[in-house]
Design a protein around this motif. Structure first.
Motif, mmCIF file in Angstrom:
data_model
loop_
_atom_site.group_PDB
_atom_site.id
_atom_site.type_symbol
_atom_site.label_atom_id
_atom_site.label_comp_id
_atom_site.label_asym_id
_atom_site.label_seq_id
_atom_site.Cartn_x
_atom_site.Cartn_y
_atom_site.Cartn_z
ATOM 1 N N ALA A 129 -3.444 -3.921 4.997
ATOM 2 C CA ALA A 129 -2.988 -4.727 5.512
ATOM 3 C C ALA A 129 -3.742 -6.166 5.822
ATOM 4 O O ALA A 129 -4.517 -6.472 6.980
ATOM 5 C CB ALA A 129 -1.763 -4.625 6.814
ATOM 6 N N ASN A 130 -3.506 -7.087 5.166
ATOM 7 C CA ASN A 130 -4.988 -8.084 5.385
ATOM 8 C C ASN A 130 -4.526 -9.650 5.739
ATOM 9 O O ASN A 130 -4.956 -10.415 5.486
ATOM 10 C CB ASN A 130 -6.158 -8.440 4.095
ATOM 11 N N ARG A 131 -3.113 -9.517 5.844
ATOM 12 C CA ARG A 131 -2.662 -10.168 6.093
ATOM 13 C C ARG A 131 -1.435 -10.379 7.424
ATOM 14 O O ARG A 131 -1.244 -9.349 8.182
ATOM 15 C CB ARG A 131 -1.366 -11.420 5.252
ATOM 16 N N SER A 132 -1.191 -11.107 8.221
ATOM 17 C CA SER A 132 -0.379 -11.152 9.937
ATOM 18 C C SER A 132 0.542 -10.694 10.055
ATOM 19 O O SER A 132 1.094 -10.329 10.416
ATOM 20 C CB SER A 132 -1.061 -12.344 10.208
ATOM 21 N N TRP A 133 1.587 -10.711 8.521
ATOM 22 C CA TRP A 133 2.480 -10.728 8.400
ATOM 23 C C TRP A 133 2.736 -8.930 7.443
ATOM 24 O O TRP A 133 4.104 -9.115 7.834
ATOM 25 C CB TRP A 133 3.432 -11.477 7.832
ATOM 26 N N GLN A 134 2.003 -8.550 7.717
ATOM 27 C CA GLN A 134 1.999 -7.670 6.906
ATOM 28 C C GLN A 134 1.991 -5.920 7.965
ATOM 29 O O GLN A 134 0.996 -6.090 9.060
ATOM 30 C CB GLN A 134 1.144 -7.173 5.796
ATOM 31 N N ASN A 135 2.455 -4.683 7.573
ATOM 32 C CA ASN A 135 2.435 -3.862 8.564
ATOM 33 C C ASN A 135 1.898 -2.705 7.451
ATOM 34 O O ASN A 135 1.607 -2.550 6.273
ATOM 35 C CB ASN A 135 3.893 -3.234 8.604
ATOM 36 N N GLN A 136 0.588 -1.876 8.380
ATOM 37 C CA GLN A 136 -0.516 -1.221 8.013
ATOM 38 C C GLN A 136 0.266 0.123 7.438
ATOM 39 O O GLN A 136 0.148 0.281 6.060
ATOM 40 C CB GLN A 136 -1.331 -0.771 8.835
ATOM 41 N N ILE A 137 1.281 0.882 7.487
ATOM 42 C CA ILE A 137 1.436 1.977 7.078
ATOM 43 C C ILE A 137 2.299 1.307 6.373
ATOM 44 O O ILE A 137 3.316 2.075 5.626
ATOM 45 C CB ILE A 137 2.869 2.483 8.920
ATOM 46 N N LEU A 138 3.722 0.593 5.815
ATOM 47 C CA LEU A 138 4.691 -0.168 5.281
ATOM 48 C C LEU A 138 3.899 -0.433 4.049
ATOM 49 O O LEU A 138 4.487 0.615 2.712
ATOM 50 C CB LEU A 138 5.308 -1.327 5.999
ATOM 51 N N ILE A 139 2.583 -0.292 3.852
ATOM 52 C CA ILE A 139 2.018 -1.222 3.576
ATOM 53 C C ILE A 139 1.448 0.188 2.144
ATOM 54 O O ILE A 139 1.308 -0.207 0.808
ATOM 55 C CB ILE A 139 0.366 -2.181 3.192
ATOM 56 N N SER A 140 0.646 1.254 3.400
ATOM 57 C CA SER A 140 0.164 2.219 2.164
ATOM 58 C C SER A 140 1.227 3.112 1.375
ATOM 59 O O SER A 140 1.797 3.265 0.705
ATOM 60 C CB SER A 140 -0.211 2.882 3.663
ATOM 61 N N LEU A 141 2.460 2.880 2.799
ATOM 62 C CA LEU A 141 3.633 3.795 1.657
ATOM 63 C C LEU A 141 4.035 3.523 1.043
ATOM 64 O O LEU A 141 4.622 4.305 -0.270
ATOM 65 C CB LEU A 141 5.152 4.258 2.423
ATOM 66 N N MET A 142 4.719 1.768 0.538
ATOM 67 C CA MET A 142 5.029 0.661 -0.834
ATOM 68 C C MET A 142 4.222 1.863 -1.249
ATOM 69 O O MET A 142 4.620 1.521 -2.939
ATOM 70 C CB MET A 142 4.817 -0.220 -0.484
ATOM 71 N N ASN A 143 2.413 1.941 -1.655
ATOM 72 C CA ASN A 143 2.139 2.130 -2.904
ATOM 73 C C ASN A 143 1.582 3.299 -3.600
ATOM 74 O O ASN A 143 0.526 3.526 -4.145
ATOM 75 C CB ASN A 143 0.489 1.000 -2.084
#
Length: 435
Positions: A129-143
């Motif tokens: 997550a390289n944007r303040s509004w992103q969540n790391q675990i969610l970004i991983s799960l989605m991809n």
């Protein structure tokens, strides 16, 4: 084509160098691979020798200009934290994991670069997550593979401390051991970054880097044990490789500062970039210079004059400049106007305000992680800059070779699995295989 192995485990220890061999040969689990398998004394990386292009090369057998991943990050002038080449669709053509899946093999990848949204059975991609509004675990799960990742996070997420090392690699290790035992993949690719991080922030030969190599030895041992406990060891091939080496540096070069002075980069009253005609895109030890309009001969000539003046100045930190055509001949991105190579001790940043050269201290690195004391991205032709490769197990002969190229690894892995990557830049290293 016959398969030479049932299970191929590719372990990438990011920034493991040929120069690390005196340490590796004394460590018991590396020793197990070296004693029973094949070892290459020097592996020539690619240009630019940075992580994402390197890992795309490892799974395609092609140079960056051909597979399309020509840098870690995207060209996004003015954005402080550019997006990375996270996604599988950044790679042109087929990959090792695509071909394995087509052949009905089970595939798994843990933090392997450029695998977001890839068709891998069990995938925890390297994406952050390289944007303040992103969540790391969610970004991983989605991809990646959601259920697989949720299970790993539930079991081992407490080990992780954000992206900090060595905790991140400890989490990846437990995830790898669990994946071997429960999924028994035919192809497993895992990427560890502990050593790379220590070298960036403390220098190539620092005590922190040596400690990371010792931790990698323990991680390798745990993976070997997991294969044995799962009854897979005798049917498996274990590969340990590096993607690039690193060189110490303590001076940062800012080509964009010079382009800004020449009004080829335009900023507003607040110092925000609002337009550009030419822009220097860092690859750490090297840098591309791109033109916004590739047919703009006036801007090209202005940039050429600047590059020529830097080459004539012995204190500029620039060792060499290539045209786009010459860069393509080295396997890099031929759409650039120029590609610059830094002298030893120097590397490139993308700032467009401040001084052209900034001296970097440990205090700078501690205060701002954009600064480093060792990096990569340099030309693979630089002296003592090779990476490493070793393999043992099914399909591998005990042999030592003086050199191979990073582009040769993908075709060799494909041959072990009995699949084909097509017409590649690299070749099958038949000398190490029991064909």
């Amino acid at each position: 084509m016959n398969r030479l192995t049932d299970h191929l485990v590719i372990i990438s220890f990011d920034c493991l160098a040929a120069l690390d061999f005196p340490i590796l040969k004394e460590l018991p689990h590396f020793q197990t691979i070296l004693t029973n398998g094949a070892y290459v004394e020097n592996v020539e990386s690619i240009y630019p020798s940075v992580t994402y292009p390197c890992h795309a090369t490892i799974v395609t057998g092609n140079y960056p200009k051909r597979h399309g991943v020509i840098n870690n990050t995207l060209l996004q002038p003015g954005i402080l934290s550019p997006d990375w080449n996270w996604y599988r669709n950044s790679i042109k053509g087929t990959t090792l994991y695509d071909e394995a899946k087509k052949a009905n093999m089970t595939t798994a990848a843990l933090l392997w670069p450029v695998t977001a949204k890839a068709k891998i059975d069990y995938n925890m991609p390297e994406i952050f997550a390289n944007r303040s509004w992103q969540n790391q675990i969610l970004i991983s799960l989605m991809n990646g593979t959601p259920r697989f990742q949720l299970e790993l996070n539930k079991r081992y997420g407490h080990i992780r401390h954000g992206l900090n090392q060595p905790e991140l690699d400890d989490f990846v290790l437990e995830s790898t051991v669990h994946t071997i035992k429960t999924k028994k993949p035919n192809l497993l690719m895992v990427h560890f970054t502990d050593l790379d991080s220590q070298r960036h922030y403390h220098g190539f030969s620092c005590k922190e880097a040596i400690a990371a190599i010792h931790r990698h030895n323990e991680r390798l041992g745990r993976i070997i044990d997991a294969l044995k406990e799962s009854g897979l060891y005798e049917k498996s091939t274990v590969v340990v490789l590096g993607d690039h080496s690193a060189l110490d540096e303590n001076k940062a070069l800012h080509i964009n500062v010079l382009l800004h002075k020449q009004r080829l980069i335009t900023t507003n009253a607040k110092g925000k970039l609002i337009n550009w005609k030419a822009y220097s895109k860092s690859c750490d030890g090297s840098a591309y210079i791109y033109l916004k309009d590739t047919h703009d001969t006036t801007t090209f000539n202005e940039v050429k004059l600047l590059v020529d003046s830097l080459l004539q100045d012995p204190d500029s930190g620039i060792e060499r400049a290539l045209t786009g055509e010459q860069a393509a001949e080295k396997g890099a991105d031929g759409t650039c106007a120029f590609m610059l190579e830094a002298q030893r001790g120097y590397y490139f940043l993308e700032d467009f305000e401040g001084e052209y050269i900034k001296a970097i201290t440990q205090e700078d690195v501690t205060a701002d992680k954009k600064y480093t004391l060792a990096c990569h991205g340099y030309s693979p032709e630089k002296e003592n800059y090779g990476t490493t490769f070793m393999a043992a197990g099914k399909g591998i002969k005990p042999i030592t070779l003086p050199r191979i190229r990073l582009i040769d690894e993908g075709p060799t892995f494909a041959r072990l699995l009995g699949v084909n990557l097509g017409n590649t830049d690299g070749r099958v290293i038949e000398e190490i295989l029991t064909l």
